[in-house]
Design a protein around this motif. Sequence first.
Motif, PDB file in Angstrom:
ATOM      1  N   ALA A   8      -2.228  10.653  -3.085  1.00 17.98           N
ATOM      2  CA  ALA A   8      -3.561  10.251  -2.937  1.00 17.98           C
ATOM      3  C   ALA A   8      -3.270   8.878  -1.826  1.00 17.98           C
ATOM      4  O   ALA A   8      -2.112   8.489  -1.775  1.00 17.98           O
ATOM      5  CB  ALA A   8      -4.244   9.698  -4.086  1.00 17.98           C
ATOM      6  N   GLU A   9      -4.398   8.612  -1.188  1.00 22.56           N
ATOM      7  CA  GLU A   9      -4.159   7.330  -0.481  1.00 22.56           C
ATOM      8  C   GLU A   9      -3.767   6.003  -1.017  1.00 22.56           C
ATOM      9  O   GLU A   9      -3.296   5.278  -0.684  1.00 22.56           O
ATOM     10  CB  GLU A   9      -5.575   7.194   0.233  1.00 22.56           C
ATOM     11  CG  GLU A   9      -5.480   5.996   1.219  1.00 22.56           C
ATOM     12  CD  GLU A   9      -6.927   5.866   1.904  1.00 22.56           C
ATOM     13  OE1 GLU A   9      -7.356   4.812   2.102  1.00 22.56           O
ATOM     14  OE2 GLU A   9      -7.450   6.776   2.104  1.00 22.56           O
ATOM     15  N   ALA A  10      -3.980   6.285  -2.782  1.00 26.68           N
ATOM     16  CA  ALA A  10      -3.649   4.969  -3.462  1.00 26.68           C
ATOM     17  C   ALA A  10      -2.351   5.162  -3.981  1.00 26.68           C
ATOM     18  O   ALA A  10      -1.871   4.383  -4.732  1.00 26.68           O
ATOM     19  CB  ALA A  10      -4.870   4.833  -4.422  1.00 26.68           C
ATOM     20  N   PHE A  11      -1.522   6.115  -3.568  1.00 19.75           N
ATOM     21  CA  PHE A  11      -0.219   6.343  -4.079  1.00 19.75           C
ATOM     22  C   PHE A  11       0.624   5.044  -3.750  1.00 19.75           C
ATOM     23  O   PHE A  11       0.724   4.468  -2.825  1.00 19.75           O
ATOM     24  CB  PHE A  11       0.591   7.516  -2.961  1.00 19.75           C
ATOM     25  CG  PHE A  11       1.796   7.714  -3.402  1.00 19.75           C
ATOM     26  CD1 PHE A  11       2.065   8.731  -4.567  1.00 19.75           C
ATOM     27  CD2 PHE A  11       3.092   7.139  -3.239  1.00 19.75           C
ATOM     28  CE1 PHE A  11       3.202   9.066  -4.994  1.00 19.75           C
ATOM     29  CE2 PHE A  11       4.311   7.546  -3.688  1.00 19.75           C
ATOM     30  CZ  PHE A  11       4.695   8.370  -4.577  1.00 19.75           C
ATOM     31  N   GLY A  12       1.265   4.652  -4.944  1.00 23.28           N
ATOM     32  CA  GLY A  12       2.098   3.286  -4.883  1.00 23.28           C
ATOM     33  C   GLY A  12       1.625   2.025  -5.317  1.00 23.28           C
ATOM     34  O   GLY A  12       2.118   1.097  -5.317  1.00 23.28           O
ATOM     35  N   GLU A  13       0.198   2.270  -5.536  1.00 23.76           N
ATOM     36  CA  GLU A  13      -0.680   1.055  -5.790  1.00 23.76           C
ATOM     37  C   GLU A  13      -0.381   0.306  -7.016  1.00 23.76           C
ATOM     38  O   GLU A  13      -0.275  -0.834  -7.260  1.00 23.76           O
ATOM     39  CB  GLU A  13      -2.167   1.206  -5.464  1.00 23.76           C
ATOM     40  CG  GLU A  13      -2.579   1.272  -4.113  1.00 23.76           C
ATOM     41  CD  GLU A  13      -4.205   1.346  -3.813  1.00 23.76           C
ATOM     42  OE1 GLU A  13      -4.866   1.304  -4.977  1.00 23.76           O
ATOM     43  OE2 GLU A  13      -4.475   1.277  -2.643  1.00 23.76           O
ATOM     44  N   LEU A  14      -0.034   1.140  -8.168  1.00 26.92           N
ATOM     45  CA  LEU A  14       0.182   0.583  -9.408  1.00 26.92           C
ATOM     46  C   LEU A  14       1.512   0.062  -9.480  1.00 26.92           C
ATOM     47  O   LEU A  14       1.918  -1.214  -9.848  1.00 26.92           O
ATOM     48  CB  LEU A  14       0.207   1.905 -10.294  1.00 26.92           C
ATOM     49  CG  LEU A  14      -1.070   2.194 -11.128  1.00 26.92           C
ATOM     50  CD1 LEU A  14      -0.587   3.313 -12.029  1.00 26.92           C
ATOM     51  CD2 LEU A  14      -1.636   1.064 -11.828  1.00 26.92           C
ATOM     52  N   GLN A  15       2.470   0.403  -8.545  1.00 25.27           N
ATOM     53  CA  GLN A  15       4.006  -0.068  -8.375  1.00 25.27           C
ATOM     54  C   GLN A  15       3.634  -1.554  -7.812  1.00 25.27           C
ATOM     55  O   GLN A  15       4.288  -2.414  -8.102  1.00 25.27           O
ATOM     56  CB  GLN A  15       4.833   0.696  -7.460  1.00 25.27           C
ATOM     57  CG  GLN A  15       6.186   0.197  -7.418  1.00 25.27           C
ATOM     58  CD  GLN A  15       7.044   0.368  -8.905  1.00 25.27           C
ATOM     59  OE1 GLN A  15       7.104   1.206  -9.386  1.00 25.27           O
ATOM     60  NE2 GLN A  15       7.355  -0.976  -9.550  1.00 25.27           N
ATOM     61  N   SER A  16       2.865  -1.453  -6.747  1.00 26.11           N
ATOM     62  CA  SER A  16       2.610  -2.823  -6.011  1.00 26.11           C
ATOM     63  C   SER A  16       1.878  -3.842  -6.953  1.00 26.11           C
ATOM     64  O   SER A  16       2.374  -4.998  -7.280  1.00 26.11           O
ATOM     65  CB  SER A  16       1.635  -2.803  -4.936  1.00 26.11           C
ATOM     66  OG  SER A  16       2.403  -1.951  -4.115  1.00 26.11           O
ATOM     67  N   LEU A  17       0.965  -3.429  -7.996  1.00 25.99           N
ATOM     68  CA  LEU A  17       0.373  -4.022  -8.978  1.00 25.99           C
ATOM     69  C   LEU A  17       1.384  -4.694 -10.086  1.00 25.99           C
ATOM     70  O   LEU A  17       1.317  -5.998 -10.180  1.00 25.99           O
ATOM     71  CB  LEU A  17      -0.645  -3.386  -9.830  1.00 25.99           C
ATOM     72  CG  LEU A  17      -1.400  -3.889 -10.965  1.00 25.99           C
ATOM     73  CD1 LEU A  17      -2.111  -5.265 -10.459  1.00 25.99           C
ATOM     74  CD2 LEU A  17      -2.267  -3.012 -11.600  1.00 25.99           C
ATOM     75  N   VAL A  18       2.255  -3.791 -10.416  1.00 25.42           N
ATOM     76  CA  VAL A  18       3.317  -4.197 -11.477  1.00 25.42           C
ATOM     77  C   VAL A  18       4.327  -5.251 -10.862  1.00 25.42           C
ATOM     78  O   VAL A  18       4.428  -6.122 -11.357  1.00 25.42           O
ATOM     79  CB  VAL A  18       4.054  -3.078 -12.006  1.00 25.42           C
ATOM     80  CG1 VAL A  18       5.272  -3.424 -12.536  1.00 25.42           C
ATOM     81  CG2 VAL A  18       2.924  -2.182 -12.979  1.00 25.42           C
ATOM     82  N   ASP A  19       4.742  -5.127  -9.765  1.00 25.32           N
ATOM     83  CA  ASP A  19       5.707  -5.801  -8.990  1.00 25.32           C
ATOM     84  C   ASP A  19       5.107  -7.113  -8.697  1.00 25.32           C
ATOM     85  O   ASP A  19       5.901  -8.279  -9.007  1.00 25.32           O
ATOM     86  CB  ASP A  19       5.998  -5.272  -7.637  1.00 25.32           C
ATOM     87  CG  ASP A  19       6.915  -3.817  -7.619  1.00 25.32           C
ATOM     88  OD1 ASP A  19       7.611  -3.648  -8.712  1.00 25.32           O
ATOM     89  OD2 ASP A  19       7.080  -3.272  -6.625  1.00 25.32           O
ATOM     90  N   GLY A  20       3.673  -7.184  -8.321  1.00 24.90           N
ATOM     91  CA  GLY A  20       3.250  -8.699  -8.261  1.00 24.90           C
ATOM     92  C   GLY A  20       2.893  -9.384  -9.457  1.00 24.90           C
ATOM     93  O   GLY A  20       3.205 -10.642  -9.592  1.00 24.90           O
ATOM     94  N   LEU A  21       2.668  -8.769 -10.620  1.00 24.78           N
ATOM     95  CA  LEU A  21       2.568  -9.350 -11.713  1.00 24.78           C
ATOM     96  C   LEU A  21       3.713  -9.754 -12.296  1.00 24.78           C
ATOM     97  O   LEU A  21       3.727 -10.692 -12.981  1.00 24.78           O
ATOM     98  CB  LEU A  21       1.845  -8.368 -12.553  1.00 24.78           C
ATOM     99  CG  LEU A  21       0.366  -8.325 -12.559  1.00 24.78           C
ATOM    100  CD1 LEU A  21      -0.363  -7.121 -13.455  1.00 24.78           C
ATOM    101  CD2 LEU A  21      -0.442  -9.453 -12.727  1.00 24.78           C
ATOM    102  N   PHE A  22       4.907  -9.074 -12.175  1.00 23.68           N
ATOM    103  CA  PHE A  22       6.080  -9.503 -12.801  1.00 23.68           C
ATOM    104  C   PHE A  22       7.074 -10.255 -11.946  1.00 23.68           C
ATOM    105  O   PHE A  22       8.092 -10.605 -12.140  1.00 23.68           O
ATOM    106  CB  PHE A  22       6.899  -8.171 -13.064  1.00 23.68           C
ATOM    107  CG  PHE A  22       6.278  -7.745 -14.710  1.00 23.68           C
ATOM    108  CD1 PHE A  22       6.639  -8.330 -15.732  1.00 23.68           C
ATOM    109  CD2 PHE A  22       5.614  -6.568 -14.496  1.00 23.68           C
ATOM    110  CE1 PHE A  22       6.092  -7.863 -16.973  1.00 23.68           C
ATOM    111  CE2 PHE A  22       4.847  -6.099 -15.865  1.00 23.68           C
ATOM    112  CZ  PHE A  22       5.384  -6.643 -17.052  1.00 23.68           C
TER     113      PHE A  22
END
Length: 84
Positions: A8-22
């Motif tokens: 999906a176009e959103a591929f990797g967005e969860l990883q970016s979210l987790v990286d940013g939060l931690f």
Amino acid sequence: MDQTSFQAEAFGELQSLVDGLFATRQVIDRLDLIMQAEVLDLDPDLLEIVNLLPPGAYERQRLCDQLNSALAAHGWGSMYGTVE
């Protein structure tokens, strides 16, 4: 089309979210995760995954395990990517 190879176009967005939060924290609260996901206007499918988390505070590995479990249950791991 073969669903297992589609990203999906959103591929990797969860990883970016987790990286940013931690980036600056060791533990995050579910509410912080949901709020940040909404601020970033994540794909509706990803918001659904985030909202499936049980309430509580999460260290990175536990959060990733929970998110990956929900992604796998929906069959979306290859489409949106998993998180580490």
